[in-house]
Design an enzyme around this catalytic site. Structure first.
Site, PDB file in Angstrom:
ATOM      1  N   GLU A  44      43.588  26.010  30.632  1.00 14.11           N
ATOM      2  CA  GLU A  44      43.135  27.345  30.318  1.00 14.11           C
ATOM      3  C   GLU A  44      44.392  28.054  29.750  1.00 14.11           C
ATOM      4  O   GLU A  44      45.420  27.784  30.217  1.00 14.11           O
ATOM      5  CB  GLU A  44      42.992  28.236  31.827  1.00 14.11           C
ATOM      6  CG  GLU A  44      42.713  29.640  31.520  1.00 14.11           C
ATOM      7  CD  GLU A  44      42.606  30.388  32.844  1.00 14.11           C
ATOM      8  OE1 GLU A  44      42.251  31.464  33.129  1.00 14.11           O
ATOM      9  OE2 GLU A  44      42.932  29.975  33.990  1.00 14.11           O
ATOM     10  N   LYS A 131      35.854  33.959  28.764  1.00 14.77           N
ATOM     11  CA  LYS A 131      35.776  34.279  30.291  1.00 14.77           C
ATOM     12  C   LYS A 131      35.017  35.656  30.737  1.00 14.77           C
ATOM     13  O   LYS A 131      35.247  36.722  30.269  1.00 14.77           O
ATOM     14  CB  LYS A 131      36.951  34.260  30.633  1.00 14.77           C
ATOM     15  CG  LYS A 131      37.372  33.867  32.229  1.00 14.77           C
ATOM     16  CD  LYS A 131      38.742  33.891  32.347  1.00 14.77           C
ATOM     17  CE  LYS A 131      38.955  33.806  34.005  1.00 14.77           C
ATOM     18  NZ  LYS A 131      40.480  33.614  34.531  1.00 14.77           N
ATOM     19  N   CYS A 165      38.448  28.554  34.951  1.00 14.90           N
ATOM     20  CA  CYS A 165      39.236  28.885  36.230  1.00 14.90           C
ATOM     21  C   CYS A 165      38.243  29.443  37.344  1.00 14.90           C
ATOM     22  O   CYS A 165      37.220  28.834  37.410  1.00 14.90           O
ATOM     23  CB  CYS A 165      40.207  29.840  35.762  1.00 14.90           C
ATOM     24  SG  CYS A 165      41.592  29.599  36.885  1.00 14.90           S
TER      25      CYS A 165
END
Length: 307
Positions: A44, A131, A165
């Site tokens: 990430e 995200k 994540c």
């Protein structure tokens, strides 16, 4: 048999910025080629950086000028998609023959997104995922993605998708990815904790899919020239923990700790049918008469112009 080699490249963003970090990524070309990996997942926010410990001069209700300067520096270190960095990564994919999944900080107007990019050796940049839900104070610096960037695509190792994540802990997002017939779940992260390993094993077991998680690794804040109050001098900022998991939750490689490295494992997507014999979470083990998930994949630009 549809066997292939998948890999997690555990490295970290460099203090010198995106140019240095890109050079570091490209320096792994020979190792990637020699490994025979057909898919390489990277962490990430690798290009653009994960500013762990940075407060951006903000307290609840007000922002300080130095925080605006810090954000301006961070914005300058983000990348355009497409841009020079994506062209370089497409070249790396073509030369090594490996599909790539990499976490970047993407500029979109004056907003930043934490994004995962996907590259194909023949087609170059083919997809991206922004995200959906920045975690905690990440919301201060990153915008939210929408349902228009939830790709699961065919690749040389099977159907791949990326979840970044703590998005991995969103049950409905996981269900949507399972429904798209994902086979190799790519999880770029900066979460180094043991609980992350538990989550990766759970997702592999729940979705009956392979999971490749790549975590950044960073030296201590002192070594990086970063000030974080009360941080132990010998503790890494991010300790890694990249891992590859099989569809029954079994660890195939890793977790890799406290250093850079290329973690590899051989997978066989024929194993997925065997694993789903008694548990297909969006198939025979679903209860559509009781539960139904609706996923809105329309772009949400906020402003629309019609002629």
């Amino acid at each position: 048999m549809p066997k292939s080699i998948v890999a997690a490249l555990q490295i970290g963003a460099l203090p010198g910025g995106k140019a240095d970090t890109l050079e570091q990524i490209l320096s792994w070309e020979n190792a990637i080629a020699e490994s025979g990996a057909q898919l390489v997942v990277m962490p990430e926010a690798l290009l653009g950086g994960y500013p762990k410990g940075e407060g951006f001069g903000t307290q609840l209700g007000y922002r300080l000028p130095e925080g605006r300067e810090a954000f301006a520096r961070y914005f300058a270190n983000a990348i355009d998609v497409p841009g020079a960095e994506t062209e370089a990564l497409a070249g790396l994919s073509a030369r090594t023959g490996a599909s790539l999944v990499i976490g970047v900080i993407e500029r979109a107007g004056s907003t930043l997104h934490c994004t995962a990019l996907m590259f194909d050796p023949q087609a170059g940049l083919i997809a991206k995922h922004r995200k959906l839900m920045p975690t905690g104070t990440e919301r201060l610096i990153w915008g939210k993605g929408d349902g228009s960037t939830l790709p699961v695509i065919d690749s040389q190792v099977g159907r791949i998708g990326a979840v970044i994540c703590w998005e991995n802990m969103m049950p409905l997002l996981r269900t949507a990815m399972y429904a798209k017939a994902i086979e190799v779940w790519c999880a770029p992260t900066v979460d180094e904790r043991e609980m992350w390993q538990v989550s990766m094993r759970h997702i592999a077991h729940e979705g009956r899919c392979f999971v490749v998680s790549a975590c950044q690794v960073q030296d201590s804040p002192q070594a990086l020239g970063v000030e974080i109050a009360n941080w132990p001098a010998d503790r890494p900022l991010i300790a890694g923990g990249s891992v590859i998991v099989g569809p029954m939750g079994d660890i195939l490689a890793g977790p890799l700790r406290d250093g850079a490295g290329l973690l590899t494992a051989e997978i066989d997507t024929d194993d997925l049918i065997r694993a789903r014999y008694d548990y297909d979470v969006v198939g025979h083990y679903a209860r559509p008469d009781v539960f139904e998930l609706s996923v809105d994949e329309r772009p949400k630009p906020g402003v629309r112009f019609t002629a």
